[in-house]
Design an enzyme around this catalytic site. Sequence first.
Site, PDB file in Angstrom:
ATOM      1  N   ILE A   1       1.251   7.356   3.843  1.00 11.17           N
ATOM      2  CA  ILE A   1       2.093   6.779   4.889  1.00 11.17           C
ATOM      3  C   ILE A   1       3.056   5.759   4.300  1.00 11.17           C
ATOM      4  O   ILE A   1       4.241   5.728   4.654  1.00 11.17           O
ATOM      5  CB  ILE A   1       1.221   6.146   5.990  1.00 11.17           C
ATOM      6  CG1 ILE A   1       0.384   7.225   6.685  1.00 11.17           C
ATOM      7  CG2 ILE A   1       2.085   5.418   7.013  1.00 11.17           C
ATOM      8  CD1 ILE A   1      -0.659   6.675   7.641  1.00 11.17           C
TER       9      ILE A   1
ATOM     10  N   GLU B   1      -9.286  -4.477  19.359  1.00 12.25           N
ATOM     11  CA  GLU B   1      -8.632  -3.518  20.252  1.00 12.25           C
ATOM     12  C   GLU B   1      -9.650  -2.875  21.191  1.00 12.25           C
ATOM     13  O   GLU B   1     -10.648  -2.331  20.699  1.00 12.25           O
ATOM     14  CB  GLU B   1      -7.939  -2.415  19.415  1.00 12.25           C
ATOM     15  CG  GLU B   1      -6.860  -2.935  18.518  1.00 12.25           C
ATOM     16  CD  GLU B   1      -6.302  -1.868  17.579  1.00 12.25           C
ATOM     17  OE1 GLU B   1      -5.371  -2.193  16.827  1.00 12.25           O
ATOM     18  OE2 GLU B   1      -6.809  -0.727  17.593  1.00 12.25           O
TER      19      GLU B   1
ATOM     20  N   GLY C   1       0.829  -1.206   0.000  1.00 12.24           N
ATOM     21  CA  GLY C   1       0.000   0.000   0.000  1.00 12.24           C
ATOM     22  C   GLY C   1       0.859   1.248   0.000  1.00 12.24           C
ATOM     23  O   GLY C   1       1.372   1.652   1.039  1.00 12.24           O
ATOM     24  N   LEU C   2       0.997   1.867  -1.172  1.00 17.20           N
ATOM     25  CA  LEU C   2       1.870   3.034  -1.290  1.00 17.20           C
ATOM     26  C   LEU C   2       1.035   4.313  -1.312  1.00 17.20           C
ATOM     27  O   LEU C   2       1.073   5.090  -2.261  1.00 17.20           O
ATOM     28  CB  LEU C   2       2.755   2.937  -2.539  1.00 17.20           C
ATOM     29  CG  LEU C   2       3.987   3.833  -2.515  1.00 17.20           C
ATOM     30  CD1 LEU C   2       5.039   3.263  -1.574  1.00 17.20           C
ATOM     31  CD2 LEU C   2       4.591   3.981  -3.912  1.00 17.20           C
ATOM     32  N   GLY C   3       0.280   4.524  -0.239  1.00 17.01           N
ATOM     33  CA  GLY C   3      -0.394   5.797  -0.052  1.00 17.01           C
ATOM     34  C   GLY C   3       0.549   6.788   0.601  1.00 17.01           C
ATOM     35  O   GLY C   3       1.772   6.676   0.491  1.00 17.01           O
TER      36      GLY C   3
ATOM     37  N   ARG D   1      -4.006  -1.645   9.943  1.00 16.43           N
ATOM     38  CA  ARG D   1      -5.178  -2.134  10.657  1.00 16.43           C
ATOM     39  C   ARG D   1      -4.968  -3.614  10.978  1.00 16.43           C
ATOM     40  O   ARG D   1      -4.504  -4.389  10.132  1.00 16.43           O
ATOM     41  CB  ARG D   1      -6.457  -1.953   9.832  1.00 16.43           C
ATOM     42  CG  ARG D   1      -6.972  -0.522   9.798  1.00 16.43           C
ATOM     43  CD  ARG D   1      -7.465  -0.063  11.167  1.00 16.43           C
ATOM     44  NE  ARG D   1      -8.066   1.263  11.152  1.00 16.43           N
ATOM     45  CZ  ARG D   1      -7.416   2.387  11.378  1.00 16.43           C
ATOM     46  NH1 ARG D   1      -6.103   2.357  11.600  1.00 16.43           N
ATOM     47  NH2 ARG D   1      -8.060   3.542  11.377  1.00 16.43           N
TER      48      ARG D   1
ATOM     49  N   HIS E   1      -1.735   0.791  19.495  1.00 19.97           N
ATOM     50  CA  HIS E   1      -2.313   1.634  18.442  1.00 19.97           C
ATOM     51  C   HIS E   1      -2.012   3.112  18.704  1.00 19.97           C
ATOM     52  O   HIS E   1      -2.909   3.957  18.723  1.00 19.97           O
ATOM     53  CB  HIS E   1      -3.820   1.414  18.332  1.00 19.97           C
ATOM     54  CG  HIS E   1      -4.369   1.786  16.987  1.00 19.97           C
ATOM     55  ND1 HIS E   1      -5.432   1.157  16.410  1.00 19.97           N
ATOM     56  CD2 HIS E   1      -3.993   2.758  16.101  1.00 19.97           C
ATOM     57  CE1 HIS E   1      -5.710   1.698  15.235  1.00 19.97           C
ATOM     58  NE2 HIS E   1      -4.848   2.676  15.024  1.00 19.97           N
TER      59      HIS E   1
ATOM     60  N   ALA F   1       0.857   4.632  17.007  1.00 14.88           N
ATOM     61  CA  ALA F   1       1.836   5.094  16.020  1.00 14.88           C
ATOM     62  C   ALA F   1       1.526   6.491  15.516  1.00 14.88           C
ATOM     63  O   ALA F   1       2.428   7.228  15.113  1.00 14.88           O
ATOM     64  CB  ALA F   1       1.893   4.113  14.848  1.00 14.88           C
TER      65      ALA F   1
END
Length: 334
Positions: free
Chosen positions: A158, A268, A154-156, A239, A296, A298
């Site tokens: 972030i 969570e 996933g190269l969004g 996630r 959670h 980060a």
Amino acid sequence: MLTLLEPESLYPDTALEQRVLGDTIRVLQGNAKKSLLELPQELCDQADALMTLRMAVPKEALDRFPKLRVVLRMGVGYDRVDRAECARRGITVCNIPDYGTEEVADTAIAMTVALRRGLPLYHDAMRADPPCPWGVIRSPIVRRFRGQGFGVLGLGRIGTAAALRAKALGFRVSFFDPYLPNGADRALGLTRMDSLEALMRESDVLSIHCPLTRDTRGLVGAAELAALPEGAVVVNTARGPILDLDALEAGLRSGRIAGAGLDVLPVEPPVPEPALLQAYRAGEDWLRGRLLILPHIAFHSPEAWDDIRLKAAETMRDVLVRGRRTNVIPPESD
């Protein structure tokens, strides 16, 4: 006058939001702790818009908001909003896609660096009673960065930030993202893989950065983890349900996966605790120094906390007052 409801009372006042939104929107705060169902109905009746950080927005909650026009998730992920039901009701859903970008990428890289340099391994060993001998501990988790494959799923925003940090450290960076237009790989100097399996084969470190959708739930399971090189490290700051935790445990137990860093878990808080977390908390010998678990967080820094408040108010102003499509999530993208 339009009404914006903040159900969680995240801040001591609404001065910042009111300054951004102007005099056409009034801001109300609720005191819900765990669920929108805790809110008094008179508050729900007034809300034209809802701005929430931790609260899920399921159908049964939407039933309580007769005037609702906009739901804004104060974060990147929007998997806890029933987007299909919002679409049926004509409710616009937004997020804050550029919030926490640096912090999450930094955390993914920090866990990679810590694990690949054996910091948890030595930290645990030096606290043992008696402490380990003064010297090197032979472990497949410790590797030189340069030349290793760092795979980004996933190269969004972030994922891109993490990829560039890894590249600067000397990793050989590749990615898989079927939704990204052609050319991003050349612009960033990265290697694009044409399948998830191909990415796995090249990833001595796998860093997960895709959103949670129908297509990505359980995306990284036993078969995908088995395709990683021997002694790989897995990092997930996206996630929890994207990664099969039982499959990860099996890979760690077998020794095929050297280590893992998890900021997110499938449930969570983790109640009941999965077997991997039980072993981690018990300090079982087979796992010592090989697993990092964070609650959670980060995304967090004082600067990011300020960002989310400002960006949320600006997005709500654009959508609710100015009629723009700022940070709107299209229903069909799920």
